[in-house]
Design an enzyme around this catalytic site. Structure first.
Site, mmCIF file in Angstrom:
data_model
loop_
_atom_site.group_PDB
_atom_site.id
_atom_site.type_symbol
_atom_site.label_atom_id
_atom_site.label_comp_id
_atom_site.label_asym_id
_atom_site.label_seq_id
_atom_site.Cartn_x
_atom_site.Cartn_y
_atom_site.Cartn_z
ATOM 1 N N ALA A 66 0.306 4.047 -0.793
ATOM 2 C CA ALA A 66 0.964 3.455 0.370
ATOM 3 C C ALA A 66 1.784 2.278 -0.138
ATOM 4 O O ALA A 66 1.481 1.711 -1.197
ATOM 5 C CB ALA A 66 -0.085 2.989 1.368
ATOM 6 N N GLY A 111 -2.723 6.533 -1.494
ATOM 7 C CA GLY A 111 -2.184 7.498 -0.527
ATOM 8 C C GLY A 111 -1.566 8.718 -1.196
ATOM 9 O O GLY A 111 -1.494 9.791 -0.593
ATOM 10 N N GLU A 114 -4.452 10.893 -1.969
ATOM 11 C CA GLU A 114 -4.918 11.412 -0.670
ATOM 12 C C GLU A 114 -3.968 12.490 -0.133
ATOM 13 O O GLU A 114 -4.418 13.462 0.477
ATOM 14 C CB GLU A 114 -5.052 10.251 0.324
ATOM 15 C CG GLU A 114 -6.230 9.345 -0.042
ATOM 16 C CD GLU A 114 -6.188 7.999 0.670
ATOM 17 O OE1 GLU A 114 -5.137 7.320 0.597
ATOM 18 O OE2 GLU A 114 -7.194 7.631 1.299
ATOM 19 N N GLU A 134 -7.674 1.446 -4.477
ATOM 20 C CA GLU A 134 -7.626 0.503 -3.348
ATOM 21 C C GLU A 134 -8.525 -0.711 -3.545
ATOM 22 O O GLU A 134 -8.186 -1.814 -3.102
ATOM 23 C CB GLU A 134 -8.015 1.222 -2.036
ATOM 24 C CG GLU A 134 -6.948 2.150 -1.485
ATOM 25 C CD GLU A 134 -6.998 3.561 -2.068
ATOM 26 O OE1 GLU A 134 -7.717 3.788 -3.056
ATOM 27 O OE2 GLU A 134 -6.309 4.438 -1.512
HETATM 28 N N1 COA Z 1 3.821 0.114 -3.104
HETATM 29 C C1 COA Z 1 5.001 -0.531 -3.188
HETATM 30 N N2 COA Z 1 5.731 -0.573 -4.310
HETATM 31 C C2 COA Z 1 5.244 0.057 -5.392
HETATM 32 C C3 COA Z 1 4.022 0.744 -5.376
HETATM 33 C C4 COA Z 1 3.300 0.758 -4.163
HETATM 34 N N3 COA Z 1 2.145 1.418 -4.040
HETATM 35 N N4 COA Z 1 3.795 1.266 -6.597
HETATM 36 C C5 COA Z 1 4.849 0.900 -7.356
HETATM 37 N N5 COA Z 1 5.721 0.178 -6.631
HETATM 38 C C6 COA Z 1 7.001 -0.398 -7.047
HETATM 39 C C7 COA Z 1 6.824 -1.634 -7.906
HETATM 40 O O1 COA Z 1 6.610 -2.768 -7.094
HETATM 41 C C8 COA Z 1 8.133 -1.666 -8.643
HETATM 42 O O2 COA Z 1 9.121 -2.159 -7.767
HETATM 43 P P1 COA Z 1 10.210 -3.263 -8.275
HETATM 44 O O3 COA Z 1 10.931 -2.575 -9.393
HETATM 45 O O4 COA Z 1 11.064 -3.505 -7.076
HETATM 46 O O5 COA Z 1 9.410 -4.426 -8.743
HETATM 47 C C9 COA Z 1 8.433 -0.198 -8.876
HETATM 48 O O6 COA Z 1 7.678 0.513 -7.906
HETATM 49 C C10 COA Z 1 8.017 0.300 -10.239
HETATM 50 O O7 COA Z 1 6.640 0.012 -10.419
HETATM 51 P P2 COA Z 1 6.054 -0.801 -11.681
HETATM 52 O O8 COA Z 1 4.750 -1.398 -11.268
HETATM 53 O O9 COA Z 1 7.094 -1.699 -12.226
HETATM 54 O O10 COA Z 1 5.819 0.404 -12.708
HETATM 55 P P3 COA Z 1 4.769 0.453 -13.909
HETATM 56 O O11 COA Z 1 5.122 1.637 -14.714
HETATM 57 O O12 COA Z 1 4.702 -0.867 -14.601
HETATM 58 O O13 COA Z 1 3.339 0.687 -13.207
HETATM 59 C C11 COA Z 1 1.821 1.721 -11.643
HETATM 60 C C12 COA Z 1 3.073 1.888 -12.519
HETATM 61 C C13 COA Z 1 1.689 2.972 -10.798
HETATM 62 C C14 COA Z 1 0.601 1.581 -12.557
HETATM 63 C C15 COA Z 1 1.966 0.466 -10.765
HETATM 64 O O14 COA Z 1 3.216 0.542 -10.092
HETATM 65 C C16 COA Z 1 0.898 0.335 -9.708
HETATM 66 O O15 COA Z 1 -0.221 -0.034 -10.037
HETATM 67 N N6 COA Z 1 1.233 0.607 -8.421
HETATM 68 C C17 COA Z 1 0.349 0.427 -7.321
HETATM 69 C C18 COA Z 1 -0.668 1.528 -7.288
HETATM 70 C C19 COA Z 1 -1.658 1.308 -6.147
HETATM 71 O O16 COA Z 1 -2.425 0.386 -6.145
HETATM 72 N N7 COA Z 1 -1.608 2.233 -5.199
HETATM 73 C C20 COA Z 1 -2.539 2.255 -4.115
HETATM 74 C C21 COA Z 1 -1.982 1.583 -2.922
HETATM 75 S S1 COA Z 1 -3.154 1.742 -1.601
#
Ligand code: COA
Length: 260
Positions: A66, A111, A114, A134
């Site tokens: 999400a 999400g 999910e 989460e």
């Molecule tokens: N919601 C909003 N934005 C997200 C996102 C999310 N769940 N997951 C990634 N993004 C965005 C980042 O903020 C970033 O945006 P920006 O370039 O404007 O700063 C872009 O996507 C790229 O992500 P980034 O974190 O830079 O890539 P990465 O390769 O370093 O890391 C992940 C990849 C997936 C490990 C990391 O993005 C992450 O941990 N995301 C969240 C995962 C999460 O907790 N999901 C569950 C939500 S309930």
């Protein structure tokens, strides 16, 4: 509806839904959830679509969860609405009477995991990673993760994922039954479409009844489920495809299903 965050096309009876926010790793914001709701109601009513494939844009992510920038603003009331809305949309996917295949092409987190869980079949690329992270955000899964993950895989393994937030590689996901198959990134979509085509070539009444009957295990005891299966078996034997399928076997030829 004009879609901003998803793409949709139909090829060979396969409806292809692509979540298209690659710069945000296809994170599901509210708009994307609304668009998913809309496209699945379109697909439900489109008789040209036999099978659905859902995937993410880009090479890095299926759906990275999400949208955390929206999650961050939730309060007690809006959080309930947020969760109920996602659950409604994912339930519509799960109960669609057409097979939905997730082609998981990278991160499937929160999400995103999910969403894959709500699909009927999951195919992953070698670089896919699954997780319910989460707890790292101080929340729990809200789009069905606590329910569907522990029904799909060993509940203790599901709890380990949900309590630690640790990610699972595609190889591990295959081993624990979280995905059906793993292919290289280059092959993922081709192999997924081959599977979709294989299902599309069957009599679609049978496919629909098979989905309904298996889905019934969610609510029925074995005795009730067997009675339900018997009634659907009886109905499917009233179709033209049943006559064609059995006749084709006996005549040693390929069936020509009309999906009636
Ligand atoms: N919601 C909003 N934005 C997200 C996102 C999310 N769940 N997951 C990634 N993004 C965005 C980042 O903020 C970033 O945006 P920006 O370039 O404007 O700063 C872009 O996507 C790229 O992500 P980034 O974190 O830079 O890539 P990465 O390769 O370093 O890391 C992940 C990849 C997936 C490990 C990391 O993005 C992450 O941990 N995301 C969240 C995962 C999460 O907790 N999901 C569950 C939500 S309930």
């Amino acid at each position: 509806m004009n879609y901003q965050n998803i793409l949709f096309e139909i090829k060979n009876h396969t409806g292809i839904v692509t979540i298209n926010r690659p710069d945000k790793l296809n994170a599901l914001n509210g708009q994307t959830v609304l668009e998913l709701e809309d496209i699945f109601s379109v697909i439900k009513n489109n008789s040209e679509v036999f099978v659905v494939v859902i995937t993410g844009s880009g090479e890095k992510a299926f759906v990275a969860g999400a949208d955390i920038s929206e999650l961050n603003k939730l309060d007690v009331i809006s959080a309930k609405e947020f969760s109920e809305k996602g659950n409604k949309v994912f339930k519509a996917i799960e109960t669609l009477e057409k097979p939905v295949i997730a082609a998981v092409n990278g991160f499937a987190l929160g999400g995103g995991c999910e969403l894959a869980l709500a699909c009927h079949i999951r195919i992953a690329s070698e670089n896919a990673k699954f997780g319910q992270p989460e707890v790292n955000l101080g929340i729990i899964p809200g789009y069905g993760g606590t329910q569907r993950l522990s029904r799909l895989i060993n509940s203790s393994r599901a709890l380990e994922m949900i309590l630690t937030g640790d990610l699972v590689t595609a190889e591990e996901a295959l081993r624990i039954g979280l995905v059906n198959k793993v292919f290289s990134s280059a092959e993922l979509l081709t192999k997924t479409f081959e599977l979709a085509d294989k299902i599309s070539a069957k009599g679609q009444q049978a496919i629909r009844f098979a989905l309904k009957s298996v889905r019934a295990t969610d609510n029925f005891s074995l005795t009730e489920g067997l009675a339900y299966e018997a009634s659907l078996f009886s109905l499917v034997c009233g179709t033209e495809d049943f006559k064609e399928g059995t006749a084709a076997f006996l005549e040693k030829r390929k069936p020509n299903f009309k999906h009636r």
